[in-house]
Design a protein around this motif. Structure first.
Motif, PDB file in Angstrom:
ATOM      1  N   GLU A  73     -10.505   0.609   5.578  1.00 40.58           N
ATOM      2  CA  GLU A  73     -11.173   0.705   4.279  1.00 40.58           C
ATOM      3  C   GLU A  73     -10.205   0.464   3.129  1.00 40.58           C
ATOM      4  O   GLU A  73     -10.519  -0.230   2.161  1.00 40.58           O
ATOM      5  CB  GLU A  73     -11.843   2.073   4.131  1.00 40.58           C
ATOM      6  N   ALA A  74      -8.999   1.035   3.244  1.00 40.55           N
ATOM      7  CA  ALA A  74      -8.017   0.883   2.173  1.00 40.55           C
ATOM      8  C   ALA A  74      -7.448  -0.536   2.133  1.00 40.55           C
ATOM      9  O   ALA A  74      -7.196  -1.084   1.060  1.00 40.55           O
ATOM     10  CB  ALA A  74      -6.889   1.894   2.354  1.00 40.55           C
ATOM     11  N   LYS A  75      -7.249  -1.132   3.296  1.00 45.66           N
ATOM     12  CA  LYS A  75      -6.600  -2.440   3.388  1.00 45.66           C
ATOM     13  C   LYS A  75      -7.544  -3.588   3.053  1.00 45.66           C
ATOM     14  O   LYS A  75      -7.189  -4.518   2.343  1.00 45.66           O
ATOM     15  CB  LYS A  75      -6.052  -2.617   4.812  1.00 45.66           C
ATOM     16  N   HIS A 101      -9.614   8.349  13.266  1.00 42.22           N
ATOM     17  CA  HIS A 101     -10.119   8.469  11.890  1.00 42.22           C
ATOM     18  C   HIS A 101      -9.216   7.692  10.928  1.00 42.22           C
ATOM     19  O   HIS A 101      -9.706   7.021  10.019  1.00 42.22           O
ATOM     20  CB  HIS A 101     -10.179   9.935  11.465  1.00 42.22           C
ATOM     21  N   LEU A 102      -7.921   7.761  11.146  1.00 43.76           N
ATOM     22  CA  LEU A 102      -6.987   7.065  10.261  1.00 43.76           C
ATOM     23  C   LEU A 102      -7.068   5.551  10.419  1.00 43.76           C
ATOM     24  O   LEU A 102      -6.764   4.815   9.476  1.00 43.76           O
ATOM     25  CB  LEU A 102      -5.560   7.570  10.513  1.00 43.76           C
ATOM     26  N   TRP A 103      -7.484   5.082  11.561  1.00 43.90           N
ATOM     27  CA  TRP A 103      -7.734   3.643  11.699  1.00 43.90           C
ATOM     28  C   TRP A 103      -8.824   3.229  10.714  1.00 43.90           C
ATOM     29  O   TRP A 103      -8.728   2.174  10.081  1.00 43.90           O
ATOM     30  CB  TRP A 103      -8.183   3.296  13.124  1.00 43.90           C
ATOM     31  N   MET A 113       0.848  -1.189   0.000  1.00 43.20           N
ATOM     32  CA  MET A 113       0.000   0.000   0.000  1.00 43.20           C
ATOM     33  C   MET A 113       0.890   1.247   0.000  1.00 43.20           C
ATOM     34  O   MET A 113       1.753   1.398   0.864  1.00 43.20           O
ATOM     35  CB  MET A 113      -0.900  -0.007   1.238  1.00 43.20           C
ATOM     36  N   ASP A 114       0.697   2.111  -0.982  1.00 40.61           N
ATOM     37  CA  ASP A 114       1.491   3.328  -1.062  1.00 40.61           C
ATOM     38  C   ASP A 114       0.757   4.460  -0.347  1.00 40.61           C
ATOM     39  O   ASP A 114      -0.069   5.165  -0.929  1.00 40.61           O
ATOM     40  CB  ASP A 114       1.753   3.698  -2.524  1.00 40.61           C
TER      41      ASP A 114
END
Length: 256
Positions: free
Chosen positions: A45-47, A38-40, A1-2
């Motif tokens: 969502e991204a992972k 929020h970043l969790w 993941m970039d």
């Protein structure tokens, strides 16, 4: 993941501006616990393409009456506004305001008079302020508005509210006299055609703040660094797991 390509949504921009509680963390430029939480969600969502976005009746109403609020703004400004569907992004942020013209406007609906009243006297919330700063940056505009409107509850939601009322009163049918009286009061509290249009909308001007905008790249960089750190902690330097094996294709053997 970039994670170096991560861009914050304008609607979430305010979380990166929440200051951490300790003086030491502030001086180091660390993210607050609010931002980390929020970043969790961003990471999940991204992972794994999973999210826990909660849809409330207030949010549903907001989506259903957007066009109506834009029509009201068109009437008040004597301009034919239409719903903006263009989403823009730069290296740091992404977003899509409701109205794009000489100025920007973000339309929001209140559920009922009690939730509308605070906006009459209170200043604009930080979430709306930072969201608009992101929009003004993306569209290179000097100012915009956040418009809060009190519009009728959409029929589909009103039916749901009447159904809930019926169940809560535990009456035999909707012909019950007490229910009819309560239903009439509910409808009156959620519909506003008798109230002058100008009394049902509050608009707050937001001026572009270059000092805030200049801070955004550093805030997003900190978010990117935290997401990368989170992934490093998660994987802990491990190699990817071995490919899954289809056990149905393995010959059975007799164990002695």
């Amino acid at each position: 993941m970039d994670w170096n390509k991560f861009k914050i949504r304008c609607s979430s921009l305010h979380v990166l501006f929440v200051e951490p509680q300790s003086k030491e963390a502030k001086e180091k430029g660390e993210l607050s616990e609010t931002a980390k939480k929020h970043l969790w969600e961003v990471y999940i969502e991204a992972k794994w393409n999973r999210s826990e976005e909660i849809t409330t009746k207030q949010m549903t109403k907001g989506n259903l009456v957007e066009d109506e609020i834009i029509q009201i703004l068109s009437f008040l400004d004597d301009k034919p506004y239409k719903k903006n569907t263009e989403r823009r992004e730069n290296e740091w942020v992404q977003g899509c305001p409701d109205v794009v013209d000489e100025i920007l406007d973000d339309a929001k609906a209140s559920w009922k008079p009690k939730t509308f009243a605070p906006f009459i006297v209170n200043p604009i919330g930080k979430d709306n302020f930072y969201q608009m700063q992101g929009y003004l940056w993306l569209w290179d505009k000097p100012r915009g508005f956040v418009s809060r409107a009190l519009v009728n509850c959409p029929p589909s939601l009103l039916k749901d509210e009447l159904r809930k009322l019926l169940y809560s009163m535990d009456v035999a049918t909707d012909e019950n006299a007490e229910y009819k009286e309560a239903a009439a009061e509910l409808i009156r509290n959620l519909t506003y055609d008798d109230i002058p249009l100008l009394e049902r909308i509050v608009r707050r001007e937001v001026i572009r703040d270059e000092a805030i905008i200049k801070q955004i790249p550093a805030k997003v960089q900190a978010a990117r660094a935290y997401l990368a750190y989170m992934e490093n902690c998660h994987m802990n330097g491990r190699k990817p797991s071995a490919p899954a094996i289809d056990i149905t294709q393995i010959p059975l053997i007799k164990i002695k």
